[in-house]
Design an enzyme around this catalytic site. Structure first.
Site, PDB file in Angstrom:
ATOM      1  N   SER A  13       0.828  -0.994   0.118  1.00 47.43           N
ATOM      2  CA  SER A  13      -0.007   0.098   0.163  1.00 47.43           C
ATOM      3  C   SER A  13       0.862   1.456  -0.227  1.00 47.43           C
ATOM      4  O   SER A  13       0.246   2.269  -0.292  1.00 47.43           O
ATOM      5  CB  SER A  13      -0.843  -0.138   1.210  1.00 47.43           C
ATOM      6  OG  SER A  13      -0.041   0.082   2.287  1.00 47.43           O
ATOM      7  N   HIS A  50      14.453  -2.576   1.561  1.00 46.53           N
ATOM      8  CA  HIS A  50      14.601  -1.598   2.956  1.00 46.53           C
ATOM      9  C   HIS A  50      15.675  -1.015   3.313  1.00 46.53           C
ATOM     10  O   HIS A  50      15.967   0.106   3.488  1.00 46.53           O
ATOM     11  CB  HIS A  50      13.846  -2.436   4.049  1.00 46.53           C
ATOM     12  CG  HIS A  50      12.437  -2.468   3.879  1.00 46.53           C
ATOM     13  ND1 HIS A  50      11.399  -1.775   4.329  1.00 46.53           N
ATOM     14  CD2 HIS A  50      11.712  -3.261   3.166  1.00 46.53           C
ATOM     15  CE1 HIS A  50      10.425  -1.981   4.340  1.00 46.53           C
ATOM     16  NE2 HIS A  50      10.151  -3.136   3.407  1.00 46.53           N
ATOM     17  N   ARG A  53      16.856   1.670   0.910  1.00 49.82           N
ATOM     18  CA  ARG A  53      16.104   2.923   0.958  1.00 49.82           C
ATOM     19  C   ARG A  53      16.398   3.892   2.139  1.00 49.82           C
ATOM     20  O   ARG A  53      16.198   5.146   2.195  1.00 49.82           O
ATOM     21  CB  ARG A  53      14.636   2.649   1.182  1.00 49.82           C
ATOM     22  CG  ARG A  53      13.849   2.230  -0.146  1.00 49.82           C
ATOM     23  CD  ARG A  53      12.569   2.241  -0.196  1.00 49.82           C
ATOM     24  NE  ARG A  53      11.869   1.872   1.001  1.00 49.82           N
ATOM     25  CZ  ARG A  53      11.194   0.974   1.245  1.00 49.82           C
ATOM     26  NH1 ARG A  53      10.604   0.174   0.273  1.00 49.82           N
ATOM     27  NH2 ARG A  53      10.238   0.593   2.427  1.00 49.82           N
TER      28      ARG A  53
END
Length: 188
Positions: A13, A50, A53
């Site tokens: 999402s 992850h 980033r």
């Protein structure tokens, strides 16, 4: 107790990306609380994405799920917990009652997990903030097996508990945050 923000959303999402934006806007030290257990190659790839980033300036905490409340109690600045669902998963799977236990045994195990979660949320210092990423798992089909239903129900209750402690709660849909409690931090 410090400020808590809960960022909920479904799979893919944009909830983690949005929580990272909150952390990037913070003017101070950031600690990423990594709760996943790297059990296979697929999870290893997700963890690497992850990590890639995150800014190099962010500290990272990786430890056992039962150690998290004590670690949070010692931290200052902003902590980004990604995610509550993985933390619950590790605690859930460590309990034999989650799959094979009677309802009474499972309720006792879940009460222990809930007490640990309360300790986590209550351990956030006044000079700290905690951004919690979590999955909204209650919008789909009812799992066809008991363990799946127990987890779905436990995650729903865990999200409610966290939201009760949180000043701000966002539901992220298609990358867009819908603030259902409080509001966006300044600058977002």
């Amino acid at each position: 107790m410090g400020n808590i923000t809960l960022v909920l959303g479904g799979a893919r999402s944009g909830k983690s990306t949005y929580a990272e934006k909150i952390a990037l806007a913070y003017d101070g030290p950031v600690t990423y609380l990594a709760t996943a257990d790297c059990a296979d190659a697929e999870m290893e790839k997700r963890i690497e994405l992850h990590r890639a980033r995150r800014p190099a300036s962010w500290a990272t905490w990786e430890g056992g799920p039962r150690d998290l409340p004590r670690a949070v109690a010692e931290m200052r600045g902003l902590m980004l917990m990604d995610c509550l669902t993985m933390w619950l998963t590790r605690l859930f799977l460590a309990s034999p009652a989650s799959e094979d236990g009677s309802e009474e045994e499972w309720l006792a195990a879940e009460a222990e997990i809930t007490a640990l979660a309360r300790g986590l949320f209550e351990s956030v210092r006044a000079d700290a903030s905690l951004v919690v990423v979590s999955n909204e798992v209650g919008l789909g089909l009812v799992p066809p097996y008991r363990m799946g239903r127990r987890f779905r129900d436990a995650q729903g209750r865990m999200n409610q508990l966290c939201a009760g402690y949180a000043e701000n709660v966002a539901l992220v849909v298609a990358g867009c945050p819908l603030w259902v409690k409080g509001g966006a931090p300044a600058g977002l």
